[in-house]
Design a protein around this motif. Structure first.
Motif, mmCIF file in Angstrom:
data_model
loop_
_atom_site.group_PDB
_atom_site.id
_atom_site.type_symbol
_atom_site.label_atom_id
_atom_site.label_comp_id
_atom_site.label_asym_id
_atom_site.label_seq_id
_atom_site.Cartn_x
_atom_site.Cartn_y
_atom_site.Cartn_z
ATOM 1 N N UNK A 104 0.706 -1.109 -0.021
ATOM 2 C CA UNK A 104 -0.144 -0.051 -0.068
ATOM 3 C C UNK A 104 1.110 1.429 0.090
ATOM 4 N N UNK A 105 1.962 1.137 0.765
ATOM 5 C CA UNK A 105 2.710 2.424 1.065
ATOM 6 C C UNK A 105 4.007 2.715 -0.153
ATOM 7 N N UNK A 106 4.253 1.445 -0.771
ATOM 8 C CA UNK A 106 5.255 1.515 -1.761
ATOM 9 C C UNK A 106 5.291 2.542 -2.743
ATOM 10 N N UNK A 107 4.080 2.920 -3.594
ATOM 11 C CA UNK A 107 4.110 3.724 -4.684
ATOM 12 C C UNK A 107 4.212 5.287 -4.261
ATOM 13 N N UNK A 132 5.973 5.958 -1.368
ATOM 14 C CA UNK A 132 7.239 6.114 -0.774
ATOM 15 C C UNK A 132 8.350 6.215 -2.021
ATOM 16 N N UNK A 133 8.010 5.430 -3.098
ATOM 17 C CA UNK A 133 8.912 5.559 -4.468
ATOM 18 C C UNK A 133 8.863 6.875 -5.046
ATOM 19 N N UNK A 134 7.928 7.681 -4.835
ATOM 20 C CA UNK A 134 7.489 8.953 -5.249
ATOM 21 C C UNK A 134 8.291 10.124 -4.870
ATOM 22 N N UNK A 135 8.084 9.940 -3.361
ATOM 23 C CA UNK A 135 8.946 10.733 -2.361
ATOM 24 C C UNK A 135 10.334 10.503 -2.596
ATOM 25 N N UNK A 136 10.982 9.277 -2.824
ATOM 26 C CA UNK A 136 12.529 8.759 -2.872
ATOM 27 C C UNK A 136 12.914 9.652 -4.295
ATOM 28 N N UNK A 137 11.978 9.428 -5.270
ATOM 29 C CA UNK A 137 12.504 10.181 -6.574
ATOM 30 C C UNK A 137 12.612 11.834 -6.358
ATOM 31 N N UNK A 138 11.705 12.275 -5.584
ATOM 32 C CA UNK A 138 11.679 13.810 -5.264
ATOM 33 C C UNK A 138 12.907 14.037 -4.504
ATOM 34 N N UNK A 139 13.410 13.192 -3.578
ATOM 35 C CA UNK A 139 14.425 13.335 -2.811
ATOM 36 C C UNK A 139 15.888 13.239 -3.662
ATOM 37 N N UNK A 140 15.641 12.371 -4.537
ATOM 38 C CA UNK A 140 16.817 12.199 -5.492
ATOM 39 C C UNK A 140 16.901 13.565 -6.279
ATOM 40 N N UNK A 141 15.871 13.989 -6.929
ATOM 41 C CA UNK A 141 15.703 15.300 -7.474
ATOM 42 C C UNK A 141 16.470 16.409 -7.060
ATOM 43 N N UNK A 142 15.947 16.590 -5.719
ATOM 44 C CA UNK A 142 16.445 17.664 -4.797
ATOM 45 C C UNK A 142 18.071 17.386 -4.530
ATOM 46 N N UNK A 143 18.593 16.378 -4.451
ATOM 47 C CA UNK A 143 19.898 15.971 -4.117
ATOM 48 C C UNK A 143 20.454 16.318 -5.338
ATOM 49 N N UNK A 144 20.117 15.990 -6.622
ATOM 50 C CA UNK A 144 21.014 16.474 -7.745
ATOM 51 C C UNK A 144 20.843 18.003 -8.042
ATOM 52 N N UNK A 145 19.908 18.582 -7.685
ATOM 53 C CA UNK A 145 19.544 20.212 -7.729
ATOM 54 C C UNK A 145 20.365 20.832 -6.877
#
Length: 253
Positions: A182-185, A187-200
């Motif tokens: 239930x939580x995985x989709x 959590x995956x979206x938030x992980x992508x957001x964290x990776x994008x912020x890290x690259x930024x």
């Protein structure tokens, strides 16, 4: 129509079992439901679900000590059956906690009277949506049918069930797995957001990623929740539809 003492005792025992079961279901007997409503629902369920044809004759009434022991047995049986409902709604709470942990809503926690725990606004949104879906798909009907079949699996004054511990462990592991799904989709979206912020932050150090990240993750979590809700609701529906069979599985020896 006269009611014997033995019939009154069995009616009270059946009422005890039903009340011990429905208090584990937030919609029917949660902490937000007044005690008068719980007792009224239990009385109505007992009146319509009790197997009247199996009631004993007047001379087979129980003594005081035997009646107290029988009440304790019915409480245990109802609690064992209600544990399946505790697992289902606990999975929803776990999934909501996992979703809200990285979404930015966990910084402000409020008390949720429906489950008796503190949680974020995102948790409460998910739990309230799941509770409404429980009523939409007639999950309460599944519970009522399970209550009726409980008296067929274990009659009134029946033996306390001693289920195989592997059944309980398997059911718990399946529930935890469902909560992760239930939580995985989200959590995956938030992980992508964290990776994008890290690259930024690496590309343009001048941008204050900390102040930009909080509103961005809140927006991403709300958008992702709206998009994946169509995927999540069928999984929740399967949990609700299997609730009755899970309750009876714990009572089978």
């Amino acid at each position: 129509m006269s009611i014997s003492l033995a019939q009154a005792q069995l009616f009270f025992l059946a009422l005890t079992r039903i009340l011990a079961t429905i208090i584990h279901i937030p919609v029917l007997g949660g902490r937000m439901v007044p005690n008068q409503v719980k007792i009224g629902l239990g009385f109505l369920f007992t009146l319509f679900l009790i197997p009247w044809q199996t009631l004993p004759p007047a001379e087979s009434s129980l003594g005081l000590v035997a009646f107290v022991i029988a009440i304790g047995k019915e409480i245990i049986i109802g609690t064992v059956a209600g544990f399946a409902a505790d697992l289902v709604f606990g999975v929803l709470q776990m999934a909501g906690e996992a979703m809200g942990f990285g979404s930015g809503f966990s910084s402000s926690r409020v008390f949720n009277p429906a489950i008796g725990e503190t949680g974020s606004a995102f948790d409460q949104l998910f739990i309230l949506t799941s509770t409404m879906y429980f009523l939409v798909i007639d999950g309460h009907h599944v519970v009522i049918l399970a209550l009726q079949k409980m008296f067929e699996v274990i009659p009134i004054q029946g033996a306390i069930p001693f289920s195989d511990p592997t059944v309980l462990l398997q059911m718990t592991s399946q529930m935890i797995q469902a909560g992760i799904h239930l939580a995985l989709p989200l959590i995956a979206a938030l992980l992508l957001a964290d990776l994008s912020l890290g690259l930024l932050a690496r590309i343009t150090p001048q941008i204050q990623v900390y102040f930009l990240g909080l509103p961005l993750k809140i927006g991403v979590s709300l958008m992702a929740m709206g998009l994946v809700l169509v995927m999540v609701l069928p999984i929740i529906g399967n949990l609700y539809k299997n609730l009755g069979s899970d309750m009876l599985m714990l009572l089978e020896r």
